[in-house]
Design an enzyme around this catalytic site. Structure first.
Site, PDB file in Angstrom:
ATOM      1  N   ASP A  16      41.714  26.230  44.724  1.00 20.49           N
ATOM      2  CA  ASP A  16      41.028  25.274  43.854  1.00 20.49           C
ATOM      3  C   ASP A  16      40.556  24.095  44.713  1.00 20.49           C
ATOM      4  OD1 ASP A  16      43.249  23.642  44.329  1.00 20.49           O
ATOM      5  OD2 ASP A  16      44.129  23.981  42.353  1.00 20.49           O
ATOM      6  N   PRO A  58      48.998  50.237  31.668  1.00 18.23           N
ATOM      7  CA  PRO A  58      48.608  48.883  31.282  1.00 18.23           C
ATOM      8  C   PRO A  58      49.791  47.914  31.255  1.00 18.23           C
ATOM      9  CG  PRO A  58      48.626  50.339  29.374  1.00 18.23           C
ATOM     10  CD  PRO A  58      48.851  51.198  30.579  1.00 18.23           C
TER      11      PRO A  58
END
Length: 139
Positions: A16, A58
């Site tokens: 970031d 999943p």
């Protein structure tokens, strides 16, 4: 239990504006580390689908503990292991270290699934084959 280890150099694009890893990147790395663990067991993900006729594995739960930030230029080590198998689900733990310092610990619960024979647009859980489990648990 089998453990797979990967190293990663933190790039600017992983960070970031403060220069620390943007938290979603960890989850992408952990997903890739799960695939690498299966490959290390002799089960590359691209072969699982045709060989075991699965629809996928999943995620049904995921979380992370952020302990020490990783920064641009750090080299980190990700250690991945399956900590528990159940009938059709399993838990994965990822530990990300900088040197010997634990920086992030990630957790996943995944489900072994097949296409639902009654509705091919749906998936359903399936018992994990014993030979698959054996590849991760042999001493």
């Amino acid at each position: 239990m089998l453990t797979n280890t990967q190293t990663k150099l933190i790039k600017w694009g992983d960070c970031d504006p403060a220069g620390i890893v943007f938290y979603p990147r960890y989850f992408a790395w952990f997903d890739a580390a799960t695939a690498a663990l299966f490959a290390a067991a002799g089960l590359p993900i691209h072969r699982l689908f045709p060989d075991y006729e699965i629809a996928g594995m999943p995620l049904v739960d995921t979380r992370a503990r952020f302990i020490v930030p990783s920064k641009f230029g750090d080299e980190v080590r990700i250690e991945t292991t399956i900590t528990e198998f159940r009938r059709s689900s399993f838990d994965v733990r990822h530990q990300l270290f900088r040197d010997d310092t634990l920086g992030v610990e990630g957790f996943e619960t995944r489900v072994w699934t097949i296409r639902d024979p009654e509705n091919s647009e749906r998936i359903k859980s399936q018992t994990i084959p014993a030979e698959v489990i054996a590849l991760f648990t042999k001493a």
